[in-house]
Design a protein around this motif. Structure first.
Motif, mmCIF file in Angstrom:
data_model
loop_
_atom_site.group_PDB
_atom_site.id
_atom_site.type_symbol
_atom_site.label_atom_id
_atom_site.label_comp_id
_atom_site.label_asym_id
_atom_site.label_seq_id
_atom_site.Cartn_x
_atom_site.Cartn_y
_atom_site.Cartn_z
ATOM 1 N N ASP A 1 0.834 -1.299 0.027
ATOM 2 C CA ASP A 1 0.034 -0.079 0.044
ATOM 3 C C ASP A 1 0.854 1.212 -0.096
ATOM 4 O OD1 ASP A 1 -1.648 2.083 0.688
ATOM 5 O OD2 ASP A 1 -3.099 0.969 1.820
ATOM 6 N N GLU A 9 0.169 4.372 -0.121
ATOM 7 C CA GLU A 9 -0.231 5.561 0.854
ATOM 8 C C GLU A 9 0.454 5.165 2.492
ATOM 9 O OE1 GLU A 9 -4.084 6.831 1.143
ATOM 10 O OE2 GLU A 9 -4.100 7.040 -1.330
ATOM 11 N N LEU A 10 0.454 3.891 2.698
ATOM 12 C CA LEU A 10 0.865 3.409 4.058
ATOM 13 C C LEU A 10 2.344 3.733 3.980
ATOM 14 C CD1 LEU A 10 -0.534 0.228 5.303
ATOM 15 C CD2 LEU A 10 -0.351 2.147 6.369
ATOM 16 N N GLU A 54 3.995 6.062 2.408
ATOM 17 C CA GLU A 54 4.323 7.464 2.420
ATOM 18 C C GLU A 54 4.363 7.988 3.735
ATOM 19 O OE1 GLU A 54 2.661 9.678 -0.885
ATOM 20 O OE2 GLU A 54 1.950 7.735 -1.964
ATOM 21 N N ILE A 55 3.489 7.385 4.632
ATOM 22 C CA ILE A 55 3.418 7.801 5.890
ATOM 23 C C ILE A 55 4.279 7.337 7.037
ATOM 24 C CG2 ILE A 55 0.981 9.010 6.007
ATOM 25 C CD1 ILE A 55 0.189 6.526 7.665
ATOM 26 N N LEU A 56 5.023 6.231 6.433
ATOM 27 C CA LEU A 56 6.083 5.647 7.567
ATOM 28 C C LEU A 56 7.225 6.690 7.707
ATOM 29 C CD1 LEU A 56 6.785 1.923 6.347
ATOM 30 C CD2 LEU A 56 6.289 2.756 8.557
ATOM 31 N N VAL A 57 7.970 6.687 8.681
ATOM 32 C CA VAL A 57 9.130 7.644 9.019
ATOM 33 C C VAL A 57 10.268 6.467 9.276
ATOM 34 C CG1 VAL A 57 7.772 9.414 9.833
ATOM 35 C CG2 VAL A 57 8.682 7.608 11.495
ATOM 36 N N LYS A 111 13.194 9.575 12.365
ATOM 37 C CA LYS A 111 11.888 10.039 12.516
ATOM 38 C C LYS A 111 11.470 10.824 11.450
ATOM 39 C CE LYS A 111 11.868 7.651 16.206
ATOM 40 N NZ LYS A 111 11.747 6.115 16.082
ATOM 41 N N GLU A 120 11.264 11.817 6.918
ATOM 42 C CA GLU A 120 10.562 11.130 5.890
ATOM 43 C C GLU A 120 11.363 10.274 5.098
ATOM 44 O OE1 GLU A 120 8.542 14.076 3.444
ATOM 45 O OE2 GLU A 120 7.493 14.925 5.163
ATOM 46 N N ILE A 165 6.579 -6.200 2.359
ATOM 47 C CA ILE A 165 6.778 -5.715 3.592
ATOM 48 C C ILE A 165 7.947 -4.881 3.765
ATOM 49 C CG2 ILE A 165 7.202 -6.566 6.058
ATOM 50 C CD1 ILE A 165 4.189 -7.026 5.137
ATOM 51 N N PRO A 166 7.759 -3.651 4.412
ATOM 52 C CA PRO A 166 9.332 -2.886 4.514
ATOM 53 C C PRO A 166 9.664 -3.342 5.837
ATOM 54 C CG PRO A 166 7.259 -1.588 4.888
ATOM 55 C CD PRO A 166 6.594 -2.816 4.575
ATOM 56 N N ILE A 167 11.205 -3.401 5.772
ATOM 57 C CA ILE A 167 11.853 -4.145 6.910
ATOM 58 C C ILE A 167 12.547 -2.874 7.378
ATOM 59 C CG2 ILE A 167 13.781 -5.735 7.568
ATOM 60 C CD1 ILE A 167 11.489 -6.899 5.900
ATOM 61 N N MET A 168 11.752 -2.278 8.667
ATOM 62 C CA MET A 168 12.163 -0.922 9.027
ATOM 63 C C MET A 168 12.969 -1.195 10.472
ATOM 64 S SD MET A 168 10.253 0.638 7.152
ATOM 65 C CE MET A 168 10.878 2.229 7.837
ATOM 66 N N LEU A 169 13.976 -1.966 10.164
ATOM 67 C CA LEU A 169 15.201 -2.200 11.277
ATOM 68 C C LEU A 169 16.129 -1.601 10.822
ATOM 69 C CD1 LEU A 169 14.141 -6.009 11.805
ATOM 70 C CD2 LEU A 169 13.444 -4.077 13.037
ATOM 71 N N ASN A 225 6.170 4.399 14.450
ATOM 72 C CA ASN A 225 6.365 4.346 12.869
ATOM 73 C C ASN A 225 5.558 5.120 12.131
ATOM 74 O OD1 ASN A 225 8.863 2.183 12.658
ATOM 75 N ND2 ASN A 225 7.322 1.676 14.324
ATOM 76 N N TYR A 226 4.067 5.333 12.459
ATOM 77 C CA TYR A 226 3.413 6.145 11.722
ATOM 78 C C TYR A 226 3.100 7.548 12.618
ATOM 79 C CZ TYR A 226 3.098 1.883 8.922
ATOM 80 O OH TYR A 226 3.170 0.839 8.038
ATOM 81 N N ASN A 281 7.924 -4.759 9.295
ATOM 82 C CA ASN A 281 8.941 -5.400 10.227
ATOM 83 C C ASN A 281 9.366 -4.293 11.046
ATOM 84 O OD1 ASN A 281 10.590 -7.152 11.733
ATOM 85 N ND2 ASN A 281 11.455 -8.270 9.946
#
Lengths: 56, 352
Positions: free
Chosen positions: A4, A6-7, A9-12, A17, A19, A44-48, B32-33, B158
């Motif tokens: 998604d 749109e999802l 785009e709002i992740l940081v 923290k 954009e 799936i974004p790997i935000m680690l 995260n959001y 994740n």
């Protein structure tokens, strides 16, 4: 699985923290401040932070 | 400019412990959001736990338990108001952290395009999985409930879990405690151990006599003040403990949930079984010694350090029954005053 935008785009960035920018190949999210790329795997974004790739 | 804000709704209605265990999910989602709109649907009587949480944009209190028991015109009007409110919000995502048929039905009724639920085998009622269209991966039933809640985030990404518990109250919620302390200066002259004898299941309750014996020893041998806390329907039991004690103790004043948080903040240590006060104290970072019988401390216990879970393992341990099938309550009965006293002694010496 399609992700998604749109999802995304709002992740940081989990580090600063700030954009993130979806890469042209849509395979990751770039943080231009931390110079890190967070990969997107199977939608799936790997935000680690420790698994992010350094940007050139 | 296009409005990017995505709207998330957390559905976690009850009870105190389960709501506290869902707080790290909220913290991780918000971290995260930061620009998302995040709301939480909760049973009205528990809303104090999240009402002033700065991670939330909205709290949606409901009275489902009341409505089911009192289906009258007033109830229907309230239900319609909530239905209209939910329709207006147009949530993009719902997270059903309860895993029951009723919450699955609520999620379906809200009609968000993305309805996240647990894996069928992780739902408390398997049918819940039918109502949701995205499911987290199965996680072992031995994993902690906090990890189970966090598993629903795997459908978004994740993330590094934020295992913080924000329990925010207003200044006026501290007033009951301030007044109580100012009227009972002797209580705060020594470090306070809070003892809460009540619990949701009768099978989780340790005997009143043992609590009284334990409390006396904590005063006599370790020099603590004893504050006996209680919730709805537990005052009589608490007064019996006070009366059975040889030493002086204090029975806590009547409090709302928010006021009880203000009260627990003054404790040096908490003793009790798997109950709302135990979960709040653990979330506040107060060292705890807890007594376990029908429920498992690995799954439902404190998530951080400075806590000791005491239990006596039997073949039938962790049965999850509200009423002991054997009628003996042996699992709780085998935990001795000495066991708890030793645990308090050890944890208090480590904390000091």
């Amino acid at each position: 699985m399609a992700f998604d935008k749109e999802l995304l785009e709002i992740l940081v960035c989990p580090q600063c923290k700030g954009e993130l920018e979806l890469t042209s190949g849509e395979d990751g999210l770039d943080c231009n401040v931390c110079k890190l790329k967070y990969l997107i795997q199977d939608g799936i974004p790997i935000m680690l932070i420790d698994q992010a790739q350094p940007l050139p | 400019m296009k409005e990017l804000k995505q709207k998330f709704l957390i559905i976690k209605l009850s009870s105190i412990g389960d709501i506290v265990h869902a707080l790290p999910f909220l913290r991780t989602l918000r971290t995260n959001y930061p620009k998302a709109y995040i709301a939480w649907m909760i049973e009205e009587r528990f809303q104090d736990l999240v009402k002033f949480n700065s991670d939330l944009d909205e709290v949606i209190p409901v009275r489902i338990k009341h409505w089911r028991k009192n289906l009258c015109l007033k109830s229907w009007n309230e239900i319609n108001l909530i239905r209209n409110l939910l329709k207006d919000r147009k949530f993009d995502w719902t997270f059903d952290l309860q895993g029951l048929i009723k919450t699955g039905f609520i999620a379906l009724m809200i009609g968000a395009p993305n309805r996240v639920g647990f894996h069928r085998k992780n739902c408390r009622e398997n049918i819940n999985a039918w109502f949701n269209n995205r499911h987290s991966k199965y996680i072992s039933t031995s994993e902690h409930v906090i990890d189970l809640c966090l598993s629903q985030l795997s459908v978004l990404g994740n993330f590094h879990p934020q295992t913080e518990f924000k329990l925010t109250i207003r200044t006026e919620d501290e007033r009951v405690t301030e007044n109580f302390i100012s009227e009972n200066r002797e209580l705060v002259a020594k470090p306070i151990v809070g003892i809460n004898a009540g619990a949701g299941f009768p099978t989780k309750i340790w005997s009143i006599e043992r609590y009284a014996q334990l409390a006396d020893r904590l005063v006599e041998e370790l020099g603590f003040s004893i504050l006996l806390t209680w919730g709805p329907g537990e005052k009589e039991m608490t007064q019996k403990i006070a009366k059975s004690m040889k030493q002086k103790s204090w029975v806590a004043p009547a409090t709302t949930i928010a006021e009880s948080i203000g009260l627990y903040k003054n404790l040096s240590l908490f003793v009790g079984s798997d109950s709302g006060p135990f979960h709040i104290c653990a979330a506040l970072g107060i060292p705890t010694v807890s007594i376990w019988g029908p429920t498992h401390p690995d799954r439902n216990g404190a998530y951080t350090n400075n806590h000791t879970a005491v239990y006596h393992k039997l073949d039938c341990s962790f049965c999850w029954k509200r009423i002991c099938p054997l009628g003996t309550m042996e699992c709780m009965d085998k935990v001795t005053v000495e066991n708890i006293f030793d645990a308090v002694k050890k944890i208090s010496s480590q904390t000091n």
